[in-house]
Motif scaffolding. Sequence first.
Motif, PDB file in Angstrom:
ATOM      1  N   SER A  10       0.834  -1.213   0.000  1.00  0.00           N
ATOM      2  CA  SER A  10       0.000   0.000   0.000  1.00  0.00           C
ATOM      3  C   SER A  10       0.862   1.253   0.000  1.00  0.00           C
ATOM      4  N   LEU A  11       2.011   1.192   0.676  1.00  0.00           N
ATOM      5  CA  LEU A  11       2.936   2.327   0.645  1.00  0.00           C
ATOM      6  C   LEU A  11       3.512   2.527  -0.754  1.00  0.00           C
ATOM      7  N   VAL A  12       3.808   1.407  -1.424  1.00  0.00           N
ATOM      8  CA  VAL A  12       4.300   1.500  -2.808  1.00  0.00           C
ATOM      9  C   VAL A  12       3.240   2.142  -3.697  1.00  0.00           C
ATOM     10  N   LEU A  13       1.983   1.715  -3.531  1.00  0.00           N
ATOM     11  CA  LEU A  13       0.895   2.308  -4.325  1.00  0.00           C
ATOM     12  C   LEU A  13       0.746   3.801  -4.036  1.00  0.00           C
ATOM     13  N   THR A  14       0.930   4.188  -2.767  1.00  0.00           N
ATOM     14  CA  THR A  14       0.851   5.604  -2.413  1.00  0.00           C
ATOM     15  C   THR A  14       1.947   6.389  -3.119  1.00  0.00           C
ATOM     16  N   ARG A  15       3.136   5.815  -3.179  1.00  0.00           N
ATOM     17  CA  ARG A  15       4.241   6.499  -3.864  1.00  0.00           C
ATOM     18  C   ARG A  15       3.961   6.620  -5.359  1.00  0.00           C
ATOM     19  N   VAL A  36       2.009  10.028 -10.034  1.00  0.00           N
ATOM     20  CA  VAL A  36       0.966  10.471 -10.967  1.00  0.00           C
ATOM     21  C   VAL A  36       0.668  11.954 -10.766  1.00  0.00           C
ATOM     22  N   ASP A  37       0.562  12.375  -9.510  1.00  0.00           N
ATOM     23  CA  ASP A  37       0.311  13.790  -9.219  1.00  0.00           C
ATOM     24  C   ASP A  37       1.451  14.664  -9.727  1.00  0.00           C
ATOM     25  N   GLU A  38       2.671  14.182  -9.582  1.00  0.00           N
ATOM     26  CA  GLU A  38       3.830  14.952 -10.041  1.00  0.00           C
ATOM     27  C   GLU A  38       3.811  15.133 -11.561  1.00  0.00           C
ATOM     28  N   ALA A  96       4.134  -7.459  -8.343  1.00  0.00           N
ATOM     29  CA  ALA A  96       3.827  -7.469  -9.780  1.00  0.00           C
ATOM     30  C   ALA A  96       2.558  -6.683 -10.067  1.00  0.00           C
ATOM     31  N   LEU A  97       1.584  -6.785  -9.166  1.00  0.00           N
ATOM     32  CA  LEU A  97       0.341  -6.026  -9.346  1.00  0.00           C
ATOM     33  C   LEU A  97       0.580  -4.523  -9.256  1.00  0.00           C
ATOM     34  N   THR A  98       1.398  -4.096  -8.299  1.00  0.00           N
ATOM     35  CA  THR A  98       1.653  -2.667  -8.157  1.00  0.00           C
ATOM     36  C   THR A  98       2.464  -2.124  -9.330  1.00  0.00           C
ATOM     37  N   LEU A  99       3.343  -2.935  -9.883  1.00  0.00           N
ATOM     38  CA  LEU A  99       4.130  -2.476 -11.031  1.00  0.00           C
ATOM     39  C   LEU A  99       3.246  -2.230 -12.251  1.00  0.00           C
ATOM     40  N   PHE A 100       2.087  -2.865 -12.296  1.00  0.00           N
ATOM     41  CA  PHE A 100       1.166  -2.609 -13.397  1.00  0.00           C
ATOM     42  C   PHE A 100       0.824  -1.126 -13.484  1.00  0.00           C
ATOM     43  N   PHE A 101       0.578  -0.493 -12.344  1.00  0.00           N
ATOM     44  CA  PHE A 101       0.169   0.910 -12.344  1.00  0.00           C
ATOM     45  C   PHE A 101       1.323   1.813 -12.786  1.00  0.00           C
ATOM     46  N   LEU A 102       2.546   1.441 -12.445  1.00  0.00           N
ATOM     47  CA  LEU A 102       3.697   2.214 -12.910  1.00  0.00           C
ATOM     48  C   LEU A 102       3.880   2.046 -14.413  1.00  0.00           C
ATOM     49  N   LEU A 103       3.715   0.816 -14.905  1.00  0.00           N
ATOM     50  CA  LEU A 103       3.786   0.583 -16.350  1.00  0.00           C
ATOM     51  C   LEU A 103       2.707   1.374 -17.080  1.00  0.00           C
ATOM     52  N   LEU A 104       1.508   1.379 -16.527  1.00  0.00           N
ATOM     53  CA  LEU A 104       0.395   2.091 -17.155  1.00  0.00           C
ATOM     54  C   LEU A 104       0.700   3.579 -17.277  1.00  0.00           C
ATOM     55  N   LEU A 105       1.213   4.180 -16.217  1.00  0.00           N
ATOM     56  CA  LEU A 105       1.524   5.610 -16.233  1.00  0.00           C
ATOM     57  C   LEU A 105       2.593   5.928 -17.266  1.00  0.00           C
ATOM     58  N   SER A 106       3.671   5.160 -17.273  1.00  0.00           N
ATOM     59  CA  SER A 106       4.788   5.455 -18.171  1.00  0.00           C
ATOM     60  C   SER A 106       4.423   5.221 -19.634  1.00  0.00           C
TER      61      SER A 106
END
Length: 483
Positions: A20-25, A30-32, A367-377
Amino acid sequence: MKYQLLGKGLAVGGFAVMLSLVLTRISFLVDERAARQRDAVRSVQQSQAGAQTLVGPLLQRACSEEWDSEVGEGKERKRVVERRDFTLQAAPAELTVDSSLRSELRYRGLFKVNGYAGHFKLDASWASADAMKPRAEHVDGRLQCRPAVLWLGLSDVRGVREASATVAGKTRAVKPGTPNGELAQGFHVELPEDWPAASDSAALAAHVELELVGIARLALVPVGEATRWVTKSDWPHPSFGGRFLPTARDITDQGFDATWQVSALASAAPRQVLSGAKLCEPATALAEPGDETAYPAAVAAAAPECLDTLAVSFIDPVNPYVLSDRATKYGLLFVGLTFIAVALVEVLGRGRVRRVHPIQYALVGLALTLFFLLLLSLSEHLAFGIAYGIASAACVSLLGVYTAHMLGRRRDGITFGGAMALLYGLMYVLLQREQTALVIGSVGLFAAVAAVMWLTRGVDWYRMFDEALATAPTQAVPRAAAE
């Protein structure tokens, strides 16, 4: 260990907190990136032009009156000349605006800024010239007036590429600036010094053509007693705002047509302009992503002080930062549902599948949290739908293969991968269906809980935990202690 199951549960819970901390980061990231998008908009506005608002055309004339008066008593009595300055103004009886807009996209690095270039034809008419004739307030008053001026105000005059004006059938020279103190940006046209003549009450017509560029938003102040604005554009995603919506509109994939019709009975704009009301700028592309169409409540509440407007914003309905932010908010729910799915497979397949270690839970969650980073990039370089498809396919493939080896059976890996694909598909629907996202999400969660309850309806949880404790390895007793 007697407390092996408790320890495993605490470990999985601890990993969930870390994820959850990783997701918060990632959410902060995303905000940045969204803030950098707004910085790109500001940069383009500073170097070209910002959101545009048109006010006018209107007539204005500066006049003065002088008269003689006597002051003092007796020997101190003397004659002096007094003076008053006043301004004559007139809004058009009818105002018709015909505009044609084409999109002009600008880029600052990876960030796109929605711009436009437009050709405007403004036709204004006054029923008579009486409003431009000064009237003395004193019997011996001597009136003097400067030539009448036809002016048009703009919120950002840097966007003017070309302007021309025809008044009373004659082409007039266009000069920068306006005589209005609150709306100084714009241009004006000086009328002949002898207009209007004392006996002249004829109607006046003016035609103004304008080439104008701007960013994100275009607005018009309905200054006529009857105002009609017709606009056409190749932008397929308009958002109509201001104080009045179009009376007619047609939106297609090739662009939009819109028509506004406003009378002085509905809008106070003609009186507002003549009384010196300000042009209040609403939130545009500088607002939060996805909020380009906002018309702040403060502006609406300050209607007596701010000019009414008709407005259209050029928005991106698929804003990658808005959608990435919304997707990240579902992240913890994804991790929780996935952990439940893994635990469910472990429970239902007891004796047929391998036991899952807490570290394996953590890797699946990572792996699930990395999905959101991949999506953003990826969404910064590709269309959001394509970026989502690539990121979800990569994560589903990774989780399916890993789960097959983790549980020791290929069939379980395929089943788990299919369930994850279904979950990603549901989230994509949630992101696209903003108006119905709540009902779809709640129904989906109800279905997930119902499925877990149905699949575990025959599980004897007491027996399962007793067997787990009975088969748990016991701690060896030292020989010296036994003796």
